[in-house]
Design an enzyme around this catalytic site. Sequence first.
Site, mmCIF file in Angstrom:
data_model
loop_
_atom_site.group_PDB
_atom_site.id
_atom_site.type_symbol
_atom_site.label_atom_id
_atom_site.label_comp_id
_atom_site.label_asym_id
_atom_site.label_seq_id
_atom_site.Cartn_x
_atom_site.Cartn_y
_atom_site.Cartn_z
ATOM 1 N N HIS A 95 12.744 5.205 14.198
ATOM 2 C CA HIS A 95 12.614 5.626 12.801
ATOM 3 C C HIS A 95 13.348 6.942 12.587
ATOM 4 C CE1 HIS A 95 10.711 6.684 8.961
ATOM 5 N NE2 HIS A 95 10.329 5.430 8.875
ATOM 6 N N GLU B 30 -0.442 -9.103 -1.167
ATOM 7 C CA GLU B 30 -1.030 -8.552 0.056
ATOM 8 C C GLU B 30 -2.206 -7.643 -0.293
ATOM 9 O OE1 GLU B 30 1.457 -7.723 3.794
ATOM 10 O OE2 GLU B 30 0.618 -5.754 3.339
ATOM 11 N N HIS C 297 6.071 4.473 13.901
ATOM 12 C CA HIS C 297 6.468 5.418 12.860
ATOM 13 C C HIS C 297 5.300 6.003 12.081
ATOM 14 C CE1 HIS C 297 5.692 1.831 10.458
ATOM 15 N NE2 HIS C 297 5.562 2.634 9.418
ATOM 16 N N ASP D 93 0.793 -1.232 0.000
ATOM 17 C CA ASP D 93 0.000 0.000 0.000
ATOM 18 C C ASP D 93 0.824 1.279 0.000
ATOM 19 O OD1 ASP D 93 1.073 0.051 2.562
ATOM 20 O OD2 ASP D 93 -0.787 -0.495 3.553
ATOM 21 N N GLU E 238 -2.131 5.259 2.934
ATOM 22 C CA GLU E 238 -2.093 3.836 2.597
ATOM 23 C C GLU E 238 -3.459 3.256 2.245
ATOM 24 O OE1 GLU E 238 1.564 4.730 4.965
ATOM 25 O OE2 GLU E 238 -0.578 5.168 5.226
ATOM 26 N N ARG F 292 2.287 7.901 10.378
ATOM 27 C CA ARG F 292 1.922 9.313 10.336
ATOM 28 C C ARG F 292 0.809 9.639 11.326
ATOM 29 N NH1 ARG F 292 2.616 12.900 5.732
ATOM 30 N NH2 ARG F 292 3.513 11.078 4.705
#
Length: 390
Positions: free
Chosen positions: A258, A125, A225, A103, A139, A227
């Site tokens: 990250h 996936e 990590h 994604d 995503e 957003r």
Amino acid sequence: MTASSTPTGRPILISVGTRPEIIKMAPVYAELRRRGQAVAWVHSGQHREMAQSLYDFFDIRPEYELQLERRDGSLAHLNALLLESLSAVYTQAQPSAVLVHGDTTSTLASAQAAFYLDIPIGHVEAGLRTFKPREPFPEEKNRELTARLAHWHFAPTAGAAANLAREGIAADAVHVVGNTAVDAALGGAARLEHLLASGALALPEPLQRLRPWLAHGRLITVTAHRRENWGTGIRDIARAVARLLQADPRLAVAWPVHGNPAVADTVHAELGALAARLEGRLCLCPPLDYPALLWCLQNSALALTDSGGIQEEGAALSRPVLVLRDTTERPELIEAGAGMVVGTDMQRIVGCVTRLLCEGDELARMREAVNPFGDGRTSQRIADVLSGVR
């Protein structure tokens, strides 16, 4: 754009850019090569600083690699660069099919470029959904849009296949195959054991300092990590980790931080001073290569993460996962009893971890849950579907 030797015939191209994509597509690449299928790897240019160690570990030499000259950090700019550069690669390679994964922005751009050139697309996936149009951003829309372009939909679970059916995807285009993350984790763990035993691989020095704490069975691996968690979410996760460490002197935490400043600055502001005081019990290190991350998971009592990949890898390695989000596209993990959604609320994280570590029966039941993501033969099933592609 650079290219090395291209296989004879019309290859199947695997087009990826990020670390998770590389890990999850490596077993597919290996299986196609094992069967004598012409296959070539396209690295779309992101995560390059983390990619080489993965390529070395999985014995992959990309035939094509994009050199993206990014002028800003916008998704529109990245997508435009990828679309133009990938179109040039596909025109040169003349592939019989393009395989994309998951994604990411590189997933969508890879599928778009193939679609514009009328090249069949396989989406590995496929079918994961939160059913929240903007969460996670971007995503959720990337995977929805990729599904509108794909010819083959390789769904990891029956639930993911059902999501595609509800969106009108034809049943004969959907193949329930499992998740390639399981193939990668099981194969990677076996390879890691061999390399460590032979002395061909050494763990990073920060992880070496954690070894004395393994006897207590109280190591926790943490990653965060996404957003959606930037800001208060990351801050509260860090504060929960601090409280857990201060409450239990037997506990140790490995947190590969990250590199994005939106994450790293917050984590180090909250935990930097504590790490200096705890004599190796808190390891705040740069992102780990895949073998080292597998080592952490194998030696952890549980994992705290907002990563989809670690949800799958944790299940493959029988390590309970607490999901640091309010939702997950992998509900099968929760339904199987191998994980739970805890969000980013500090009190809830601390309460759940404390209960699991103190009440060993529940933690043991989570470890014994049947892995809902597959049996390690996903790549074989994908290769079976693609066996007639030339």
